[in-house]
Every structure is written in structure tokens, then in C-alpha cells.
Design an enzyme around this catalytic site. Structure first.
Site, PDB file in Angstrom:
ATOM      1  N   HIS A   1      -3.784  -6.415  13.653  1.00 14.19           N
ATOM      2  CA  HIS A   1      -2.536  -7.045  13.209  1.00 14.19           C
ATOM      3  C   HIS A   1      -1.806  -7.444  14.497  1.00 14.19           C
ATOM      4  O   HIS A   1      -1.030  -6.656  15.048  1.00 14.19           O
ATOM      5  CB  HIS A   1      -1.695  -6.079  12.370  1.00 14.19           C
TER       6      HIS A   1
ATOM      7  N   ASP B   1      -4.752 -10.586  11.321  1.00 15.55           N
ATOM      8  CA  ASP B   1      -3.760 -11.629  11.056  1.00 15.55           C
ATOM      9  C   ASP B   1      -3.025 -11.884  12.362  1.00 15.55           C
ATOM     10  O   ASP B   1      -2.971 -11.021  13.237  1.00 15.55           O
ATOM     11  CB  ASP B   1      -2.806 -11.317   9.891  1.00 15.55           C
TER      12      ASP B   1
ATOM     13  N   GLU C   1      -5.783   5.349  10.128  1.00 18.47           N
ATOM     14  CA  GLU C   1      -4.485   5.560  10.791  1.00 18.47           C
ATOM     15  C   GLU C   1      -4.097   7.026  10.961  1.00 18.47           C
ATOM     16  O   GLU C   1      -2.964   7.411  10.677  1.00 18.47           O
ATOM     17  CB  GLU C   1      -3.386   4.792  10.036  1.00 18.47           C
TER      18      GLU C   1
ATOM     19  N   ASN D   1     -10.591   3.678  11.155  1.00 21.87           N
ATOM     20  CA  ASN D   1      -9.850   2.414  11.182  1.00 21.87           C
ATOM     21  C   ASN D   1      -8.392   2.648  11.595  1.00 21.87           C
ATOM     22  O   ASN D   1      -7.733   3.558  11.079  1.00 21.87           O
ATOM     23  CB  ASN D   1      -9.887   1.842   9.745  1.00 21.87           C
TER      24      ASN D   1
ATOM     25  N   GLU E   1      -8.712  -6.155   9.923  1.00 19.41           N
ATOM     26  CA  GLU E   1      -7.533  -6.608   9.158  1.00 19.41           C
ATOM     27  C   GLU E   1      -6.815  -7.727   9.913  1.00 19.41           C
ATOM     28  O   GLU E   1      -5.582  -7.770   9.966  1.00 19.41           O
ATOM     29  CB  GLU E   1      -6.570  -5.426   8.920  1.00 19.41           C
TER      30      GLU E   1
HETATM   31  O1  G3I Z   1       1.622  -2.147  -7.520  1.00 23.65           O
HETATM   32  C1  G3I Z   1       3.052  -2.103  -7.381  1.00 23.65           C
HETATM   33  C2  G3I Z   1       3.714  -2.832  -8.496  1.00 23.65           C
HETATM   34  O2  G3I Z   1       3.443  -2.149  -9.693  1.00 23.65           O
HETATM   35  C3  G3I Z   1       5.211  -2.905  -8.226  1.00 23.65           C
HETATM   36  O3  G3I Z   1       5.830  -3.664  -9.219  1.00 23.65           O
HETATM   37  C4  G3I Z   1       5.503  -3.531  -6.873  1.00 23.65           C
HETATM   38  C5  G3I Z   1       6.984  -3.535  -6.539  1.00 23.65           C
HETATM   39  O4  G3I Z   1       7.195  -3.627  -5.148  1.00 23.65           O
HETATM   40  O5  G3I Z   1       4.822  -2.785  -5.897  1.00 23.65           O
HETATM   41  C6  G3I Z   1       3.421  -2.769  -6.070  1.00 23.65           C
HETATM   42  O6  G3I Z   1       2.846  -2.012  -5.050  1.00 23.65           O
HETATM   43  C7  G3I Z   1       2.802  -2.611  -3.777  1.00 23.65           C
HETATM   44  C8  G3I Z   1       1.334  -2.702  -3.337  1.00 23.65           C
HETATM   45  O7  G3I Z   1       1.256  -3.186  -2.022  1.00 23.65           O
HETATM   46  C9  G3I Z   1       0.535  -3.634  -4.246  1.00 23.65           C
HETATM   47  O8  G3I Z   1       1.059  -4.918  -4.215  1.00 23.65           O
HETATM   48  C10 G3I Z   1       3.561  -1.745  -2.817  1.00 23.65           C
HETATM   49  O9  G3I Z   1       4.954  -1.777  -3.122  1.00 23.65           O
HETATM   50  C11 G3I Z   1       3.351  -2.207  -1.400  1.00 23.65           C
HETATM   51  O10 G3I Z   1       3.921  -1.259  -0.494  1.00 23.65           O
HETATM   52  C12 G3I Z   1       1.871  -2.312  -1.101  1.00 23.65           C
HETATM   53  O11 G3I Z   1       1.722  -2.812   0.215  1.00 23.65           O
HETATM   54  C13 G3I Z   1       0.435  -2.682   0.781  1.00 23.65           C
HETATM   55  C14 G3I Z   1       0.519  -1.808   2.028  1.00 23.65           C
HETATM   56  O12 G3I Z   1      -0.767  -1.739   2.644  1.00 23.65           O
HETATM   57  C15 G3I Z   1       0.951  -0.376   1.701  1.00 23.65           C
HETATM   58  O13 G3I Z   1       1.127   0.347   2.876  1.00 23.65           O
HETATM   59  C16 G3I Z   1      -0.032  -4.082   1.180  1.00 23.65           C
HETATM   60  O14 G3I Z   1      -0.252  -4.858   0.006  1.00 23.65           O
HETATM   61  C17 G3I Z   1      -1.339  -3.979   1.974  1.00 23.65           C
HETATM   62  O15 G3I Z   1      -1.631  -5.238   2.529  1.00 23.65           O
HETATM   63  C18 G3I Z   1      -1.173  -2.982   3.118  1.00 23.65           C
HETATM   64  O16 G3I Z   1      -2.410  -2.868   3.795  1.00 23.65           O
HETATM   65  C19 G3I Z   1      -2.435  -2.024   4.949  1.00 23.65           C
HETATM   66  C20 G3I Z   1      -3.843  -1.458   5.046  1.00 23.65           C
HETATM   67  O17 G3I Z   1      -4.209  -0.831   3.843  1.00 23.65           O
HETATM   68  C21 G3I Z   1      -3.952  -0.484   6.222  1.00 23.65           C
HETATM   69  N1  G3I Z   1      -3.541  -1.125   7.454  1.00 23.65           N
HETATM   70  C22 G3I Z   1      -2.219  -1.771   7.423  1.00 23.65           C
HETATM   71  C23 G3I Z   1      -2.156  -2.773   6.252  1.00 23.65           C
HETATM   72  C24 G3I Z   1      -0.852  -3.528   6.265  1.00 23.65           C
HETATM   73  O18 G3I Z   1       0.209  -2.647   6.039  1.00 23.65           O
END
Ligand code: G3I
Length: 351
Positions: free
Chosen positions: A234, A265, A157, A198, A263
Site C-alpha cells: 500500500h 495500490d 500484520e 503478510n 495488496e
Molecule cells: O459488511 C459491513 C456492512 O454490513 C456494513 O453495512 C458496512 C457499514 O460500514 O460495513 C461493512 O463492513 C465493512 C467491510 O470492509 C466490508 O465492506 C467494514 O466496515 C470495513 O471496515 C471493511 O474494510 C475492510 C478492511 O480491510 C478492514 O480492516 C476493507 O474492505 C478491506 O479492503 C481491508 O483490507 C485490508 C487487508 O485485509 C489487510 N491489509 C490492509 C487492507 C486495507 O486495510
């Protein structure tokens, strides 16, 4: 872009209100593991903790998929608690899981503007020190999973939707050519891994795709080791239109490089008008998935990295949390039962 998506989503919602759909899958639907009949790897993004703790999740993962991406565990925030150490437990667990299954580990992601640890965001140093810090990260991680992670999202990105280079910390401290440097460092660490750029919305066939193509042409001319492009995909049930996705894929395909739908969905509730998943929505998603997989099959086999879903069941998806809406974007329902979309994927593989 959001307005265009909203327009398509609303139009489709109105049109499909008038459609009639069967309430059960056709009786000749036969369930077989996706990976068992796919000519290319079928992948999924997984949460490593859930893989260890939730049996239905793990069973679906092992049954249907032969390529795995860490949804979060291989990002810099997960791997780098501080400047001097690495935390490998979750990534190693996933690598071992892949090895045991004979599946591919797809590395995601070495360089991104999101999910960087605080010590990186606050790093003080000269451009040379920034470069040394990032080079060490890339080369240590790539070397550790050499032979297991055979494909990598090296940079994720880096462009905005208008085709401009995002003003990330990496660009700010390493300069505009940082993407090329990252690919060179990754190649030094693993000469055989396939190195991908990506991004999302590339499939819209708009300004971001043009920026990616310019980068690709430039890298190919300069001998920068890029092997392909990850189209995150997406997408919505109704947007982008299939011809736009096809044109975008063809533009990359013509350059002879690899293509990963990395990715996937299919969001059904972009306009936030639905309060429950209806049979009509399920069937629309089934058709959309079939169309996307059929389109992917038009890519020459030598250029196919595979199709990766961004999660297993609807409850695992990032979309409801991130956009604060109900949605049902994946192939399995809350109970880990196949949705019609899974049969759409199988239909396209059987053609
Ligand atoms: O690990 C912490 C946890 O300790 C805490 O309690 C909790 C509270 O909200 O947050 C947890 O972290 C989260 C993390 O996912 C793990 O679950 C973050 O808040 C959350 O922002 C994070 O989101 C991820 C996101 O990327 C971040 O930008 C999504 O799971 C993940 O699916 C998403 O994946 C991205 C790809 O890497 C790149 N392309 C887009 C895609 C979708 O956004």
C-alpha cells in the site's frame, strides 16, 4: 512514518506542478489482458457480491486477472458467524469462479487482529482452549479450499511499525510463539499449499522488515513451515523510495523464499491537497506502477507468487473510506476504463 510520507508527498506535489505531461496515452499503447502477457500470476482483491452483480466489474476481473483474493469474504468475521458454524457461501462462490476461470484463489487471511467476530473477541477459555479454537478455524478453512487456494496469508500484520509483536488477542492467549503454531496447523491441513506471512510497510525497509527477517530466520532454523512473505505494497506515488523497496525485497529474496506483492495500490493524495485527478498525477502513477512491476521482475521466477492489486477500479478502493480523502489508487477508473497506470503495468511486462 506518516510524517515521512507527508514530506515525500508534498515534495512531489510541488515538483510535479512544474512538470508537463501529455494528456493522452502514447499512441503506441496497445491494450491486452494483463494476465495474457505476464510471466507470473496477476491478481486482484474482489468483493464477491459485486462480482455477481456488476457486469463491468466482473468483465475486468475475468479479462485481466488470473489470481483472486477475497477482499473480506474469507476473513474470520465473514466465515464464522458463531463458534460452532461456518458460513461458506461467498468464499465458495469465489472458489468456484476461480475454478471456472482456471485461476488461483489466494487465501486471505487465517489469523489477524482485525475483522474477528465478537464471539472470538469475547471468548473465555484457557490457553489450550484458545489454541484449539484457532487450530480448528485454520484447519477447517484450509482443508475446504485445498487444491484451489494454493497460496495462503496464514498470519496477517502481526508486527507493529517499530518491529514489536502486536499485543493481539492471539498473542495474549496463545503466547509469543503463536505465529509458528499457526503455520504448523496450516501445513498439517494442506501439505502442498504455499504459506505466507503478510504485512504492510515491510517495503519501507525499516524496523518492521527487520522483525519479519528475524522471524523468517528463526522459522527456517526451527523447521517451521513458512514459504514466503507478502509485501502488501500500500504505497504512495512517491514513498517509499524505490531503492528502499528494492533493498527490502532483496533481503527477503536472499533467504530463498517466495515473495508476493499482495495488496498493491498507489495512493496519489496522501496529503489531501488534490481535489481532482490530474493528468500529471495519472502519469506519475503510471511511472510508479511500471517501476514496481519492473522491480518485481528482478525476483527469480521460482520465488514469484505474483502481483495482486487491492481492488479493480478507484471506486472500489478501501482508501477513500478508510482515510476520509479523495484518492485514485488503482488501475481502472470509475467507469472501469483503463487508466495510464494499467499501461505502466503492461510496459513493464513487455520489457
Ligand atoms: O459488511 C459491513 C456492512 O454490513 C456494513 O453495512 C458496512 C457499514 O460500514 O460495513 C461493512 O463492513 C465493512 C467491510 O470492509 C466490508 O465492506 C467494514 O466496515 C470495513 O471496515 C471493511 O474494510 C475492510 C478492511 O480491510 C478492514 O480492516 C476493507 O474492505 C478491506 O479492503 C481491508 O483490507 C485490508 C487487508 O485485509 C489487510 N491489509 C490492509 C487492507 C486495507 O486495510
Amino acid at each position: 512514518m506518516d510524517n515521512i510520507r507527508l514530506f515525500f508527498a508534498l515534495c512531489c506535489g510541488i515538483l510535479c506542478g512544474a512538470c508537463t505531461h501529455t494528456t493522452t496515452p502514447p499512441s503506441d499503447d496497445v491494450l491486452v489482458p494483463l494476465q495474457s502477457i505476464s510471466p507470473f500470476p496477476v491478481g486482484v482483491a474482489v468483493d464477491v457480491g459485486r462480482l455477481l452483480s456488476h457486469t463491468p466489474y466482473r468483465t475486468v476481473a475475468e479479462t485481466h486477472f488470473n489470481s483472486f483474493t477475497a477482499e473480506n469474504s474469507m476473513k474470520m468475521s465473514a466465515l464464522r458467524p458463531d463458534a460452532s458454524s461456518f458460513y461458506w457461501d461467498e468464499a465458495d462462490t469465489l472458489a468456484a469462479f476461480c475454478k471456472q476461470l482456471g485461476a488461483r484463489l489466494h487465501g486471505h487471511t487465517l489469523v489477524w487482529h482485525n475483522q474477528n467476530p465478537d464471539w472470538v473477541e469475547n471468548f473465555q477459555g484457557t490457553p489450550e482452549q484458545w489454541a484449539a479454537m484457532l487450530k480448528k478455524h485454520i484447519q477447517t478453512v484450509v482443508a475446504r479450499y485445498k487444491g484451489t487456494a494454493t497460496t495462503w496469508d496464514v498470519v496477517n500484520e502481526a508486527f507493529d511499525d517499530n518491529g514489536g509483536l502486536r499485543p493481539t488477542i492471539w498473542r495474549q492467549h496463545l503466547g509469543d510463539d503463536y505465529i509458528a503454531q499457526c503455520f504448523q496447523w496450516a501445513r498439517e491441513a494442506d501439505p502442498t499449499a504455499q504459506l505466507l506471512y503478510n504485512d504492510y510497510n515491510v517495503e519501507e525497509n525499516g524496523a518492521k522488515l527487520q522483525a519479519v527477517l528475524l522471524m523468517l530466520d528463526d522459522f527456517q532454523k526451527r523447521g517451521i513451515p513458512i514459504d514466503g512473505i507478502g509485501f502488501q505494497m500500500h504505497i504512495l506515488d512517491t514513498y517509499p523510495p524505490l531503492p528502499s523497496i528494492h533493498a527490502a525485497v532483496q533481503a527477503v529474496q536472499q533467504r530463498g523464499v517466495l515473495i508476493h506483492f499482495s495488496e498493491l495500490d498507489v495512493s496519489l493524495n496522501f496529503a489531501k491537497t488534490a481535489t481532482a485527478l490530474t493528468e500529471g498525477m495519472k502519469q506519475r502513477q503510471r511511472q510508479r506502477v511500471e517501476d514496481i512491476v519492473s522491480l518485481y521482475r528482478t525476483i527469480p521466477a521460482a520465488q514469484q507468487v505474483g502481483i495482486t492489486l487491492w481492488g479493480i477500479a478507484d471506486t472500489d478502493s478501501w482508501i477513500p473510506n478508510f482515510f476520509s480523502r479523495l484518492d485514485w489508487p488503482l488501475l481502472f477508473d470509475e467507469q472501469y476504463n483503463p487508466k495510464p497506470a494499467l499501461y505502466g503495468f503492461l510496459d513493464a511486462l513487455r520489457k
